[in-house]
Design a protein around this motif. Sequence first.
Motif, PDB file in Angstrom:
ATOM      1  N   UNK A 158       0.833  -1.196   0.000  1.00 23.94           N
ATOM      2  CA  UNK A 158       0.000   0.000   0.000  1.00 23.94           C
ATOM      3  C   UNK A 158       0.876   1.258   0.000  1.00 23.94           C
ATOM      4  N   UNK A 159       1.982   1.233   0.751  1.00 24.53           N
ATOM      5  CA  UNK A 159       2.904   2.366   0.756  1.00 24.53           C
ATOM      6  C   UNK A 159       3.545   2.559  -0.614  1.00 24.53           C
ATOM      7  N   UNK A 177       7.984   4.844  10.558  1.00 21.41           N
ATOM      8  CA  UNK A 177       9.364   4.684  10.110  1.00 21.41           C
ATOM      9  C   UNK A 177       9.443   3.844   8.843  1.00 21.41           C
ATOM     10  N   UNK A 178       8.647   2.775   8.798  1.00 18.77           N
ATOM     11  CA  UNK A 178       8.710   1.885   7.642  1.00 18.77           C
ATOM     12  C   UNK A 178       8.129   2.545   6.406  1.00 18.77           C
ATOM     13  N   UNK A 179       6.998   3.263   6.553  1.00 18.79           N
ATOM     14  CA  UNK A 179       6.488   3.888   5.326  1.00 18.79           C
ATOM     15  C   UNK A 179       7.356   5.061   4.899  1.00 18.79           C
ATOM     16  N   UNK A 180       8.058   5.728   5.841  1.00 21.99           N
ATOM     17  CA  UNK A 180       9.071   6.695   5.419  1.00 21.99           C
ATOM     18  C   UNK A 180      10.077   6.021   4.487  1.00 21.99           C
ATOM     19  N   UNK A 181      10.545   4.846   4.927  1.00 22.60           N
ATOM     20  CA  UNK A 181      11.595   4.172   4.168  1.00 22.60           C
ATOM     21  C   UNK A 181      11.099   3.735   2.791  1.00 22.60           C
ATOM     22  N   UNK A 182       9.894   3.211   2.715  1.00 23.23           N
ATOM     23  CA  UNK A 182       9.327   2.794   1.419  1.00 23.23           C
ATOM     24  C   UNK A 182       9.152   4.008   0.519  1.00 23.23           C
ATOM     25  N   UNK A 219      10.939   6.601   0.434  1.00 24.99           N
ATOM     26  CA  UNK A 219      12.258   6.999  -0.077  1.00 24.99           C
ATOM     27  C   UNK A 219      12.781   5.963  -1.063  1.00 24.99           C
ATOM     28  N   UNK A 220      12.843   4.692  -0.639  1.00 23.67           N
ATOM     29  CA  UNK A 220      13.486   3.652  -1.447  1.00 23.67           C
ATOM     30  C   UNK A 220      12.787   3.445  -2.782  1.00 23.67           C
ATOM     31  N   UNK A 221      11.450   3.439  -2.767  1.00 23.59           N
ATOM     32  CA  UNK A 221      10.697   3.225  -4.006  1.00 23.59           C
ATOM     33  C   UNK A 221      10.554   4.533  -4.778  1.00 23.59           C
ATOM     34  N   UNK A 222      10.213   5.599  -4.071  1.00 19.03           N
ATOM     35  CA  UNK A 222      10.010   6.884  -4.746  1.00 19.03           C
ATOM     36  C   UNK A 222      11.252   7.381  -5.445  1.00 19.03           C
ATOM     37  N   UNK A 223      12.405   7.213  -4.798  1.00 20.45           N
ATOM     38  CA  UNK A 223      13.636   7.725  -5.394  1.00 20.45           C
ATOM     39  C   UNK A 223      14.066   6.851  -6.566  1.00 20.45           C
TER      40      UNK A 223
END
Length: 492
Positions: A149-150, A444-449, A451-455
Amino acid sequence: MKELLTNPIILLPILGCGVIYLLLAFLAVSRNQKLGALAEKLVVGLYLFMMPGLGIAPFSTFHPIALAHPAKSLPSMIVQLGLYGALLFILSPRLKYTLKYSLDLVALLLQKNPGLCLYLFLILLSFGWSDTPIYTLKYSLVLLGTTFFSIYIIKQYSYLELSSLLRWGFVITAFLSTFYSKFKPAIGINRAKNSWQGIIDHPNKLAALMALSAILWGLEAIENPKNRWLSIGAVLYSLFVLKMAESGGAQVQFLIGTITVLSVRFLKKLPFQWSLFFVVLFLILSISGFIVITNNLEAIIVDGLGKDITLTGRTPLWAYLFAEKIPKRPWLGYGFHGFWQPWRGADNPAANHISGELRMPSGGGYWIPPHSHNGFVEIIIDLGLIGFIAFALSFCTALVQAIQYLTSPQKGESNLESVLPILLLIFIVFPNLTEIPLVENNHNWYYYIFVAVGISLKTSRKNFRVEPGLKKLPYHQNLLIAEARKKGNIKT
């Protein structure tokens, strides 16, 4: 009340009305694309607001992590899954468009961030080596569900839109936290710390959210002069709630995040290699300084941040885990959520006591840790060194891509958009040095998703965002068309 709801004479009419309203909502979304987009944005906003861990009903009951809890009853699980299913059904007319190119996105992630894909795959498989495979599988499936979902959110929403949703969610959190702390202190005050926790389940989480809120609203004040006074007011109010939460760690995060934002113009002028060098150096020095302050300088800890010299017993805990528990399963760990299981008594993998409790010394007494209080140690416990290497590869990939994006932003994108990935990475790293687990169903986890996927999407310069009636165009063109539609300049 429960007896009334279980009475078939009362329950059937309620269910019938619910089905009727569900069908009406489905028809409204299917006939009105703008209404569908608004409904989706409300669901996304609610998700971002709820995921940090709200300590008030009914949010705690319907948080995704509740689905995997051992005490979750079957009727409660059915109701929660039914609610999720109803939301998906209402949004399905929109999702049949927006879910296009999902397989293309997966292929891109395999190419751009293989570490993340490997890490998620290990989480899915970890029930195979867990002592409690069903329990681990439930937690794994719930985490993967929120992860997908994120990923959908960052596929459909730009960093600018995401920043707006986060900012307003933080403001709502701040106001509700003030209300519960001032007028319902039994819920909003943490008695152990005698500080505000508001609607969040711990003061440190609330403070971290307010630190990021103050920075994002500050960036908005710079980027959008029309609403500058509103943004400044939100900054001051966020800082007020941050102060009342009394978290030294969050104050450090705010300082480091502010320095990062102020350094953006300098970093943008540098070649990619030098920007990477300075950001990595800054992170190393910041992390080292954070560790020195919180571990060695007793005067600062006791008088300034209100901590004891062992971080409330965390350092003995980490020494114990690395000496006694991690060496027993060094490569693949204990499985996702397979270690901290106090209900198993003497069979609890974390236990060093016959009762199943892990008792650690602190201040002349002892405490029972619910987790390792370090997100990176938790990764090693759950998935071993192989899992940690996969995550480290993913994190380093995301960091390099975030700096690449910062130094060469796409046409028409603001400073807020270009700095947001690095800012989120900072707010991922520092709380996980001493606090909540990173890989969990939380903010914290959706922050990381994000960043990792968006970037990965940004640096590939490919567009997977789809809106009903819009063609698949380069990313910035689709944004311009969508914005023109909102203003009424485009009708078809």
